[in-house]
Scaffold this motif. Sequence first.
Motif: not given
Length: 251
Positions: A165-179
């Motif tokens: 689940d950590v990896a999912t969150a990190v991957a989604r964040t990397a694929a999105g725009e910077p926060l």
Amino acid sequence: MSKIVVIGGTGLIGSQVVAKLTTYGHDAIAASPGTGVNSITGEGLAEALAGADVVVDVSNSPSFEKDAVLDFFTTSTNNLLAAEKVASVGHHVALTIVGTNRPQNIDYFHAKAAQEKLIAESGVPYSFVHATQFFEFIGSIAATVAEGAEVRLPGALIQPLASADVATAVARTAAGEPLNGDIEIAGPEVFTMDEFIRQGLAFRGDHRSVVQDPDAQYFGAHIEERTLLPVDGAQIFSTTLAQWLPENPAR
């Protein structure tokens, strides 16, 4: 498709992040000393980051000793940020820990906070993923505080989650725009720390006695009851400890 370089990309989290990003259709590169990329010495960084759109840092210090862990995260992060600026990387994602931005006396957390400060002040667009403790560390947490057949832990609250689940969150964040900010992630259940370790060890047939001790330390420091809990609005994943344990042999 983006080129995304994952520093620490062959480890527990990094390897899963690479796999997920690849599934999303990105060119995900696993970067670690084993693949010829060393963020401490700088070896291979320029070559790995050439043409990269995003850098994800999930690397970890081999030592949790106060000076060593601070040196690791500041040296590695400074090297990464310098290389990113040369390569015009547009997004730096760092995996960090829930609690680093709260009052506490944990040397490891202070080192992660120093890392976050360097990134936030670098001018490189960034995102932080603050995660709670992982299920995978049941054994190592117990090992650090075990005294013979007894494991003594504080009664502080913890809301752990699975590394997948950590990896999912990190991957989604990397694929999105910077926060240019952070998200917090956690599992669905709150335990006292001793309850979490007791359940994990018992399931695995480890008969050591797990004792709640208000004087026990976590990462070498005393912590408050809610230091390790996520804030309101955190992303909560659904995997429970009872679901995870049967699928994961002792580490």
